[in-house]
Design a protein around this motif. Structure first.
Motif, PDB file in Angstrom:
ATOM      1  N   ASP A   1      -3.980  -0.277  -8.342  1.00  0.00           N
ATOM      2  CA  ASP A   1      -4.668   1.423  -7.131  1.00  0.00           C
ATOM      3  C   ASP A   1      -4.872   0.136  -6.091  1.00  0.00           C
ATOM      4  O   ASP A   1      -6.022  -0.359  -6.185  1.00  0.00           O
ATOM      5  CB  ASP A   1      -5.207   2.134  -7.889  1.00  0.00           C
ATOM      6  CG  ASP A   1      -5.469   3.074  -6.522  1.00  0.00           C
ATOM      7  OD1 ASP A   1      -4.650   2.854  -5.647  1.00  0.00           O
ATOM      8  OD2 ASP A   1      -5.344   4.515  -6.388  1.00  0.00           O
ATOM      9  N   VAL A   2      -3.706   0.072  -5.294  1.00  0.00           N
ATOM     10  CA  VAL A   2      -4.213  -0.947  -3.649  1.00  0.00           C
ATOM     11  C   VAL A   2      -4.190   0.345  -2.740  1.00  0.00           C
ATOM     12  O   VAL A   2      -3.901  -0.625  -1.890  1.00  0.00           O
ATOM     13  CB  VAL A   2      -4.013  -2.110  -3.989  1.00  0.00           C
ATOM     14  CG1 VAL A   2      -3.859  -2.566  -4.583  1.00  0.00           C
ATOM     15  CG2 VAL A   2      -2.153  -1.693  -3.882  1.00  0.00           C
ATOM     16  N   THR A   3      -4.656   1.425  -3.153  1.00  0.00           N
ATOM     17  CA  THR A   3      -4.387   2.636  -1.731  1.00  0.00           C
ATOM     18  C   THR A   3      -5.288   2.346  -0.569  1.00  0.00           C
ATOM     19  O   THR A   3      -5.376   2.168   0.601  1.00  0.00           O
ATOM     20  CB  THR A   3      -4.174   4.269  -2.902  1.00  0.00           C
ATOM     21  OG1 THR A   3      -3.619   3.838  -3.565  1.00  0.00           O
ATOM     22  CG2 THR A   3      -3.803   4.687  -1.610  1.00  0.00           C
ATOM     23  N   ARG A   4      -6.444   2.349  -1.208  1.00  0.00           N
ATOM     24  CA  ARG A   4      -8.121   1.767  -0.209  1.00  0.00           C
ATOM     25  C   ARG A   4      -6.910   0.668   0.930  1.00  0.00           C
ATOM     26  O   ARG A   4      -6.750  -0.592   0.505  1.00  0.00           O
ATOM     27  CB  ARG A   4      -9.081   1.730  -0.694  1.00  0.00           C
ATOM     28  CG  ARG A   4      -9.521   1.690  -0.218  1.00  0.00           C
ATOM     29  CD  ARG A   4     -11.412   1.028  -0.743  1.00  0.00           C
ATOM     30  NE  ARG A   4     -11.916   2.948  -1.404  1.00  0.00           N
ATOM     31  CZ  ARG A   4     -13.036   3.407  -2.311  1.00  0.00           C
ATOM     32  NH1 ARG A   4     -13.547   2.515  -2.248  1.00  0.00           N
ATOM     33  NH2 ARG A   4     -12.498   4.085  -2.716  1.00  0.00           N
ATOM     34  N   GLY A   5      -7.492   1.299   2.312  1.00  0.00           N
ATOM     35  CA  GLY A   5      -7.467  -0.516   2.465  1.00  0.00           C
ATOM     36  C   GLY A   5      -5.573  -0.225   3.601  1.00  0.00           C
ATOM     37  O   GLY A   5      -5.718  -1.354   3.763  1.00  0.00           O
ATOM     38  N   SER A   6      -5.141   0.490   2.181  1.00  0.00           N
ATOM     39  CA  SER A   6      -3.320   0.409   2.659  1.00  0.00           C
ATOM     40  C   SER A   6      -2.722   0.586   3.726  1.00  0.00           C
ATOM     41  O   SER A   6      -1.614   0.578   4.471  1.00  0.00           O
ATOM     42  CB  SER A   6      -2.632   0.927   1.581  1.00  0.00           C
ATOM     43  OG  SER A   6      -2.430   2.346   1.710  1.00  0.00           O
ATOM     44  N   GLY A   7      -3.352   2.028   5.048  1.00  0.00           N
ATOM     45  CA  GLY A   7      -3.199   3.030   5.686  1.00  0.00           C
ATOM     46  C   GLY A   7      -2.005   3.993   5.311  1.00  0.00           C
ATOM     47  O   GLY A   7      -1.449   4.432   5.836  1.00  0.00           O
ATOM     48  N   LEU A   8      -2.337   4.181   4.148  1.00  0.00           N
ATOM     49  CA  LEU A   8      -1.445   5.564   3.400  1.00  0.00           C
ATOM     50  C   LEU A   8      -1.944   6.628   3.000  1.00  0.00           C
ATOM     51  O   LEU A   8      -1.863   7.052   2.678  1.00  0.00           O
ATOM     52  CB  LEU A   8      -0.470   4.785   1.934  1.00  0.00           C
ATOM     53  CG  LEU A   8       0.898   3.875   2.105  1.00  0.00           C
ATOM     54  CD1 LEU A   8       1.082   3.039   1.126  1.00  0.00           C
ATOM     55  CD2 LEU A   8       1.293   3.904   3.046  1.00  0.00           C
TER      56      LEU A   8
END
Length: 604
Positions: free
Chosen positions: A136-143
């Protein structure tokens, strides 16, 4: 008048029953006497449905996404309709990453103890040994950030080599530009593609409508909806009380169509495009669109649009080549079912499933309505519609109709799961009303997916795959909505991701071991859009021609991977490979070695 209507309905009911019986007869005639798959050609003794297990690896792969729909007892229609998924390479490392679209809480309906839901992005970190792993790479992605999301369309709209995201929603839609290094920037306001704040958008598709080398954007809108209107409609089922219902009481809408003007941004050209259809009786917008697929229905080199509408006729928008479209669904035979009626259409996909010269269009429909399989009829040409082919719904005679009738089908896509060179069909099912079994004993909320093996013989059509042939995991009942396919682990076969409304997603690994050969192609446009969306691939192998088109928009609210997979069966070589680029150019490529991923760049 009442008697006439009653008589008409009785006749139509008998006609439908007769068609089902006839379809079952034809379906069984291509199978063994016990209903098991028979010989494909009736004489050669070629075996039936292959054994191809699908293994649920969701948790082992690190995918813990659970869709949130905000339901808290009001039974608001959007709560049962969402859950798109996309497979796309967000970081250009060569393997497909995973994005899930989420809902959010309604105002005045808090979710104590729960973080604010958002889109969820997983990076593919599959090991060299082939163990599927996501992080999970959502955090900090801008999404991050709340929206009542529905669907997603992935495409490199600015031709910078990075795939961008368009997310549809109840309310303002979002455009996220991919900045690289796992970062996205919300450019909705600057781009002008957000749409109205009070609209409800569903599926969307990137495609180059004017063949100028960049991607334009078509967006389905469903119905004119608000929380207040939903409460006023107050749909009920006997014995259940308030329930999720069909969209009969909600007015239709117009879609959005945005022309890509490159550095100057997007221009809304919907009104001038011929895409705004009205009901002749009321003058109101007539679309209730849930699914769309860009496809060249007549082979003139311009991508048309086929739109799946819920409870109103489907649309076929024929591309005139000047950013205008003519609606021709009725003349092509795709507007209605075989008896002139409308259906509750959801997801949609296309393929050359019956051979080189046939185009098939599959549409998932509501419960007690068969999944549609419109097949082009090359011998019937409508001269008044610029030579557009006619289509006939062959779902019954090709084995899909009878067994799909009880399912409520959302996700639908063609893919060659056994790599034999023929495109099969997967449907993802689930009812809209969780308590439906209390009202209708023949219906359940969570339903099994259905996998149809392409028997590549017109007398057999498609054969329903059983648990004995593909294992129980694929057929575990879900409230299925979105679905996508892609090669997650780099072994050449196609894995499946399924999303469900208000429930956990599922990642299913394809474990086929049939020794079938394959070829994978990633196309990169130069004069065409960089993603080569709309390109056609022609592969000749073993004396047979296989066609594939680069179209990631498939099914319901979802996007599958961009690379094209061509199964070759046990054939050892590719004798010719040709690309028809969206720009109109035709490029012949040296025959590649099977078992490889080949990157093909368009000649300048």
């Amino acid at each position: 008048m009442t008697r006439d209507r009653a008589l008409f309905r009785a006749v139509m009911t008998l006609s439908v029953l007769a068609a089902v019986v006839l379809g079952i007869f034809f379906w069984q005639s291509g199978r063994g006497g016990d209903g098991s798959p028979g010989s494909i050609d009736g004489t050669s003794g070629i075996g039936g449905v292959p054994s191809v297990p699908f293994q649920d690896v969701t948790l082992a792969a690190g995918v813990d996404f659970i869709h949130f729909n905000g339901a808290c007892g009001e039974k608001l229609l959007p709560e049962t309709m969402g859950g798109g998924v996309a497979l796309f390479d967000h970081d250009n490392d060569g393997d497909p990453d995973l994005l899930f679209v989420n809902g959010t809480a309604w105002p005045d309906c808090p979710t104590p103890g729960q973080s604010v839901p958002s889109l969820v992005l997983y990076r593919n970190e599959t090991s060299p040994s082939g163990e599927i792993r996501f992080r999970d790479v959502t955090r900090g992605s801008g999404l991050e950030g709340a929206l009542y999301g529905m669907g997603v369309a992935a495409g490199d709209y600015d031709n910078d080599g990075r795939v961008d995201l368009y997310v549809t929603a109840v309310g303002t839609n979002r455009l996220y530009r991919n900045l690289g290094e796992g970062r996205f920037l919300d450019v909705t306001a600057a781009s002008g593609v957000g749409g109205a704040t009070d609209h409800w958008s569903t599926s969307a598709a990137w495609f180059d409508a004017d063949r100028d080398g960049d991607l334009d954007l078509f967006v389905c809108n469903y119905v004119q909806w608000s929380r207040e209107e939903d409460r006023a409609v107050d749909y009920h089922l006997a014995g259940l009380g308030r329930a999720y219902g069909p969209p009969f009481e909600f007015a239709g809408t117009f879609p959005y169509f945005f022309r890509n003007d490159g550095p100057e941004g997007f221009v809304d050209v919907t009104a001038a495009s011929g895409l705004q259809l009205t009901n002749r009786a009321t003058g109101l917008p007539s679309a209730k669109a849930l699914g769309v697929t860009p496809v060249d229905v007549d082979g003139d080199g311009w991508l048309d649009l086929v739109v799946a509408n819920d409870t109103v006729q489907n649309f076929v928008f024929h591309n005139q080549g000047d950013l205008t479209f003519t609606e021709i669904a009725a003349t092509t035979g795709i507007a209605f079912d075989s008896y002139g009626g409308t259906r509750g259409a959801m997801g949609i996909d296309t393929a050359h499933s019956g051979g080189e010269n046939e185009l098939s269009i599959a549409i998932g429909n509501f419960a007690n309505e068969t999944t549609a399989l419109y097949v082009s009829q090359p011998s019937l040409v409508n001269q008044s519609a610029s030579g557009v082919l006619q289509f006939a719904d062959q779902a019954i005679v090709q084995g899909i109709g009878p067994v799909s009738r009880s399912s409520l089908t959302f996700g639908v896509f063609f893919f060659d799961y056994d790599l034999d060179g023929w495109e099969d069909l997967l449907t993802v099912n689930g009812h809209i009303e969780p308590e439906i079994s209390r009202f209708d004993s023949n219906q359940v909320y969570r339903q099994s997916a259905q996998l149809f093996w392409n028997a590549h013989d017109r007398s057999n059509g498609f054969v329903l795959v059983s648990e004995a042939q593909s294992g129980p995991d694929l057929f575990k009942p879900t409230a299925g909505r979105g679905s996508a396919f892609g090669d997650l682990d780099g072994d050449g076969d196609l894995d499946v991701v399924i999303s469900q409304v208000g429930g956990p997603a599922r990642v299913l690994r394809n474990d086929q071991e049939l020794a079938h050969r394959w070829l994978r192609l990633k196309l990169v446009g130069s004069r065409s859009n960089r993603d080569a969306i709309g390109a056609r691939v022609r592969v000749e192998s073993g004396g047979r021609v296989r066609w594939r088109r680069v179209i990631p928009t498939r099914g319901y609210l979802s996007q599958s991977e961009l690379p094209v997979t061509i199964g070759l069966g046990r054939e050892g070589t590719v004798s010719s490979l040709q690309i028809e680029w969206p720009s109109g150019g035709i490029q012949t490529v040296a025959a590649p070695e099977p078992g490889t991923l080949m990157v093909i760049r368009e000649e300048p």
